[in-house]
Scaffold this active site. Structure first.
Site, PDB file in Angstrom:
ATOM      1  N   LYS A  78       8.018   7.609  -6.978  1.00  7.18           N
ATOM      2  CA  LYS A  78       9.056   8.292  -6.365  1.00  7.18           C
ATOM      3  C   LYS A  78      10.562   7.898  -6.487  1.00  7.18           C
ATOM      4  O   LYS A  78      11.417   7.745  -5.631  1.00  7.18           O
ATOM      5  CB  LYS A  78       8.657   7.682  -4.659  1.00  7.18           C
ATOM      6  CG  LYS A  78       7.267   8.295  -4.494  1.00  7.18           C
ATOM      7  CD  LYS A  78       7.101   8.045  -2.930  1.00  7.18           C
ATOM      8  CE  LYS A  78       6.824   9.097  -1.968  1.00  7.18           C
ATOM      9  NZ  LYS A  78       6.521   9.296  -0.754  1.00  7.18           N
ATOM     10  N   SER A 134       7.130   7.988 -12.141  1.00  7.32           N
ATOM     11  CA  SER A 134       6.677   9.302 -11.648  1.00  7.32           C
ATOM     12  C   SER A 134       8.031   9.775 -10.735  1.00  7.32           C
ATOM     13  O   SER A 134       8.776   9.079  -9.893  1.00  7.32           O
ATOM     14  CB  SER A 134       5.515   8.999 -10.285  1.00  7.32           C
ATOM     15  OG  SER A 134       5.438   9.942  -9.578  1.00  7.32           O
ATOM     16  N   HIS A 182      -5.193   8.260   0.111  1.00  2.00           N
ATOM     17  CA  HIS A 182      -4.635   8.599  -1.001  1.00  2.00           C
ATOM     18  C   HIS A 182      -3.989  10.046  -0.971  1.00  2.00           C
ATOM     19  O   HIS A 182      -5.059  10.886  -0.830  1.00  2.00           O
ATOM     20  CB  HIS A 182      -5.264   8.224  -2.219  1.00  2.00           C
ATOM     21  CG  HIS A 182      -5.673   6.883  -2.350  1.00  2.00           C
ATOM     22  ND1 HIS A 182      -6.671   6.239  -3.234  1.00  2.00           N
ATOM     23  CD2 HIS A 182      -5.175   5.855  -1.609  1.00  2.00           C
ATOM     24  CE1 HIS A 182      -6.594   4.944  -3.039  1.00  2.00           C
ATOM     25  NE2 HIS A 182      -5.715   4.716  -2.345  1.00  2.00           N
ATOM     26  N   GLY A 207      -0.621   9.611  10.437  1.00  2.00           N
ATOM     27  CA  GLY A 207       0.595  10.580  10.736  1.00  2.00           C
ATOM     28  C   GLY A 207       1.700   9.440  11.083  1.00  2.00           C
ATOM     29  O   GLY A 207       2.824  10.000  11.550  1.00  2.00           O
ATOM     30  N   GLY A 210       0.836  -1.281  -0.030  1.00  2.00           N
ATOM     31  CA  GLY A 210       0.168  -0.017   0.136  1.00  2.00           C
ATOM     32  C   GLY A 210       0.895   1.327  -0.009  1.00  2.00           C
ATOM     33  O   GLY A 210       2.130   1.045   0.105  1.00  2.00           O
ATOM     34  N   ASP A 211       0.273   2.505  -0.061  1.00  2.21           N
ATOM     35  CA  ASP A 211       0.787   3.752  -0.124  1.00  2.21           C
ATOM     36  C   ASP A 211       1.965   3.827  -1.044  1.00  2.21           C
ATOM     37  O   ASP A 211       3.044   4.548  -1.372  1.00  2.21           O
ATOM     38  CB  ASP A 211       1.619   3.895   1.134  1.00  2.21           C
ATOM     39  CG  ASP A 211       0.834   3.812   2.291  1.00  2.21           C
ATOM     40  OD1 ASP A 211      -0.299   4.128   2.287  1.00  2.21           O
ATOM     41  OD2 ASP A 211       1.430   3.278   3.267  1.00  2.21           O
ATOM     42  N   ASN A 236      -9.577   3.677   5.790  1.00  2.00           N
ATOM     43  CA  ASN A 236      -8.497   3.428   7.041  1.00  2.00           C
ATOM     44  C   ASN A 236      -7.253   3.990   6.173  1.00  2.00           C
ATOM     45  O   ASN A 236      -6.052   3.621   6.758  1.00  2.00           O
ATOM     46  CB  ASN A 236      -8.509   2.173   7.199  1.00  2.00           C
ATOM     47  CG  ASN A 236      -8.551   0.786   6.108  1.00  2.00           C
ATOM     48  OD1 ASN A 236      -9.002   1.258   5.010  1.00  2.00           O
ATOM     49  ND2 ASN A 236      -7.998  -0.230   6.191  1.00  2.00           N
ATOM     50  N   ALA A 237      -7.267   4.242   5.214  1.00  2.00           N
ATOM     51  CA  ALA A 237      -5.885   4.431   4.456  1.00  2.00           C
ATOM     52  C   ALA A 237      -5.984   5.905   3.817  1.00  2.00           C
ATOM     53  O   ALA A 237      -7.009   6.558   4.056  1.00  2.00           O
ATOM     54  CB  ALA A 237      -5.412   3.639   3.414  1.00  2.00           C
TER      55      ALA A 237
HETATM   56  P1  GDP Z   1      -1.628   5.678  -2.232  1.00  2.00           P
HETATM   57  O1  GDP Z   1      -2.542   5.259  -0.944  1.00  2.00           O
HETATM   58  O2  GDP Z   1      -1.139   4.413  -2.943  1.00  2.00           O
HETATM   59  O3  GDP Z   1      -2.311   6.582  -3.128  1.00  2.00           O
HETATM   60  O4  GDP Z   1      -0.445   6.137  -1.629  1.00  2.00           O
HETATM   61  P2  GDP Z   1      -0.139   7.695  -0.667  1.00  2.00           P
HETATM   62  O5  GDP Z   1      -0.856   8.624  -1.141  1.00  2.00           O
HETATM   63  O6  GDP Z   1      -0.511   7.084   0.630  1.00  2.00           O
HETATM   64  O7  GDP Z   1       1.340   7.817  -0.624  1.00  2.00           O
HETATM   65  C1  GDP Z   1       1.979   8.326  -1.658  1.00  2.00           C
HETATM   66  C2  GDP Z   1       2.735   9.586  -1.451  1.00  2.00           C
HETATM   67  O8  GDP Z   1       3.876   9.786  -2.281  1.00  2.00           O
HETATM   68  C3  GDP Z   1       1.838  10.855  -1.425  1.00  2.00           C
HETATM   69  O9  GDP Z   1       2.352  11.730  -0.440  1.00  2.00           O
HETATM   70  C4  GDP Z   1       2.217  11.341  -2.736  1.00  2.00           C
HETATM   71  O10 GDP Z   1       1.998  12.777  -3.002  1.00  2.00           O
HETATM   72  C5  GDP Z   1       3.448  11.249  -2.988  1.00  2.00           C
HETATM   73  N1  GDP Z   1       4.195  10.869  -4.303  1.00  2.00           N
HETATM   74  C6  GDP Z   1       3.569  10.096  -5.357  1.00  2.00           C
HETATM   75  N2  GDP Z   1       4.231  10.018  -6.214  1.00  2.00           N
HETATM   76  C7  GDP Z   1       5.374  10.558  -5.942  1.00  2.00           C
HETATM   77  C8  GDP Z   1       6.568  10.921  -6.539  1.00  2.00           C
HETATM   78  O11 GDP Z   1       6.874  10.409  -7.879  1.00  2.00           O
HETATM   79  N3  GDP Z   1       7.754  11.436  -6.054  1.00  2.00           N
HETATM   80  C9  GDP Z   1       7.636  12.092  -4.723  1.00  2.00           C
HETATM   81  N4  GDP Z   1       8.516  12.773  -4.152  1.00  2.00           N
HETATM   82  N5  GDP Z   1       6.355  11.833  -4.027  1.00  2.00           N
HETATM   83  C10 GDP Z   1       5.343  11.260  -4.698  1.00  2.00           C
END
Ligand code: GDP
Length: 424
Positions: A332, A413, A41, A303, A12-13, A38-39
């Site tokens: 990332k 990304s 995005h 958090g 996840g995340d 519970n999670a």
């Molecule tokens: P999800 O639940 O799968 O949508 O993921 P989350 O939103 O919990 O976590 C992804 C985090 O990484 C978020 O804070 C995004 O803004 C951030 N993020 C996503 N893609 C990138 C990236 O390519 N680079 C960086 N630095 N941050 C990213």
């Protein structure tokens, strides 16, 4: 009709929300098909930075219809707060751009209560629940002890059904845990304050999806969490309580006959994991702190600092297979730019033997990572938009993933913003 699913390959995340936000430009409808609030995005676009919990990530695109399918844990309380929050930030949420399946069961106040009571009972053996009531909700669903959102259209029937369930639930809450019973007065107040507020959005979304499909509309299926948290195929018992896999998407979305042409598996360029459970490639100490800071790895909902680790190839390969991914989005990649040498977990060592396979849950605790270091690129890549313009070492890192897990990387990304993307 070419439908797409955006799913998580790992724990996840992975950044699914930012991928859904991007890909909605080619879709008419976004459906969340499982999981609850519970999670989180996180989505960053021209309208601002938002943390979504239950609402589909297509909510920011004008003209896109967002659906909460029958497979989600529909928590009216959190959903209503989320809708109000978005509205306060100028995002329009109306029955035209949000539809809730009448077949979605409601997450009730006692689910959250029971979740907390059970985690407390487990003490140091706890599963790491976010205490949002998800596990009790899904177990009640399978026991058929839930009310469906559509029942709100029949207030007298709804209240009588709730009263029946209340009596049954009290057997567990007071009988098993010794907690105070939930009263009908408090449930009436909850119905007024939250459940009735979402009623205007509740409709037969199955019919809407069938008609939309017949009219040639493109549907995007959005998952919560990742393959390793899947109830059947994940790291049992540290999974979530629903099926996160793309194979479940048509059922949980309310269009069981749907064929999904493209399954985009989202993979982070390194690993993160929230909560308890085995995490083989986990890093500790200063090395971990540095990566956590660089990637801002703190839970969007709680958090909580996320556990961080090296890219885990056995887990990622397994995730790709379980999801049936047709393409990968590696997110990332920019976060790794500070590393001179990048650790990668190529294999596991289990009971003295090296293996490429992802082990049965019982053996996962014994698995050790086989880590090798590959070259870093040591420069900022966040402005790069073409694969050929990435430094050679970054290109090699992507090619390594592709080759090791047997799936093409179609998106890379390099930043959280919508446009920080490389398409291949
Ligand atoms: P999800 O639940 O799968 O949508 O993921 P989350 O939103 O919990 O976590 C992804 C985090 O990484 C978020 O804070 C995004 O803004 C951030 N993020 C996503 N893609 C990138 C990236 O390519 N680079 C960086 N630095 N941050 C990213």
């Amino acid at each position: 009709m070419s439908h797409t699913a955006v799913v998580g390959i790992n724990w996840g995340d992975e950044g699914k929300g930012r991928m859904v936000d991007l890909l909605t430009e080619d879709h008419d409808i976004v459906v969340r098909y499982q999981g609850g609030g519970n999670a989180g995005h996180t989505v960053v676009n021209e309208k601002g930075k938002f943390a979504l919990h239950l609402l589909p990530s297509g909510i920011f695109r004008d003209g896109v219809v967002n659906i909460l399918g029958n497979g989600v844990a529909l928590d009216p309380e959190n959903l209503w707060k989320e809708i109000e929050d978005l509205r306060a930030k100028g995002i329009s949420v109306t029955p035209d751009n949000l539809k809730i399946s009448d077949r979605a069961p409601l997450l009730l106040p006692w689910h959250r209560l029971q979740d907390g009571l059970e985690e407390a009972r487990l003490k140091d053996k706890k599963y790491g629940s976010t205490k949002q009531g998800i596990a009790p909700f899904y177990s009640d669903k399978y026991q058929k002890k839930v009310v469906l959102a559509g029942e709100l259209h029949f207030p007298e029937h709804f209240r009588a059904h709730l009263e029946e369930l209340c009596e049954w639930k009290d057997l567990t809450l007071s009988g098993v845990y010794g907690a105070e019973a939930v009263t009908m007065d408090s449930l009436d107040a909850w119905t007024r304050d939250y459940a009735e507020k979402i009623l205007p959005f509740v409709c037969d979304t199955g019919e809407f999806l069938r008609e939309s499909e017949a009219a040639g509309k493109r549907i995007l299926f959005e998952a919560q969490l990742g393959a390793l948290r899947d109830l059947d195929f994940g790291i049992v018992p540290y999974t979530t309580s629903s099926n996160t896999l793309a194979a479940y998407a048509p059922v949980g979305a309310g269009l069981p006959s749907a064929k999904i042409a493209e399954i985009i598996g989202v993979v982070k360029a390194y690993s993160t994991c929230v909560g308890e459970g085995p995490f083989v490639s986990e890093m500790f100490g200063e090395e971990a702190d540095r990566l956590r800071e660089a990637g801002a790895e703190y839970g969007a909902k709680t958090g909580r600092p996320r556990r961080v680790g090296a890219l885990d190839l056995p887990a990622t390969r397994y995730g790709v297979q379980m999801q049936g991914a047709t393409g990968l989005a590696v997110t990332k990649l920019d976060v790794l730019s500070y590393m001179e040498k990048i650790p990668v977990c190529f294999r596991y060592r289990v009971r003295g033997k090296e293996t490429d396979a992802f082990p049965f849950p019982t053996l996962l605790d014994e698995a050790e990572p086989v880590i090798e270091y590959v070259d870093g690129w040591g420069c900022d890549i966040s402005a790069v938009r073409r694969f050929e313009d990435l430094p050679k070492a970054a290109q090699d890192y992507i090619l390594l993933i592709e080759q090791a897990v047997g799936c093409p990387v179609t998106y890379i990304s390099v930043g959280p913003e919508r446009e920080s993307i490389i398409r291949r």
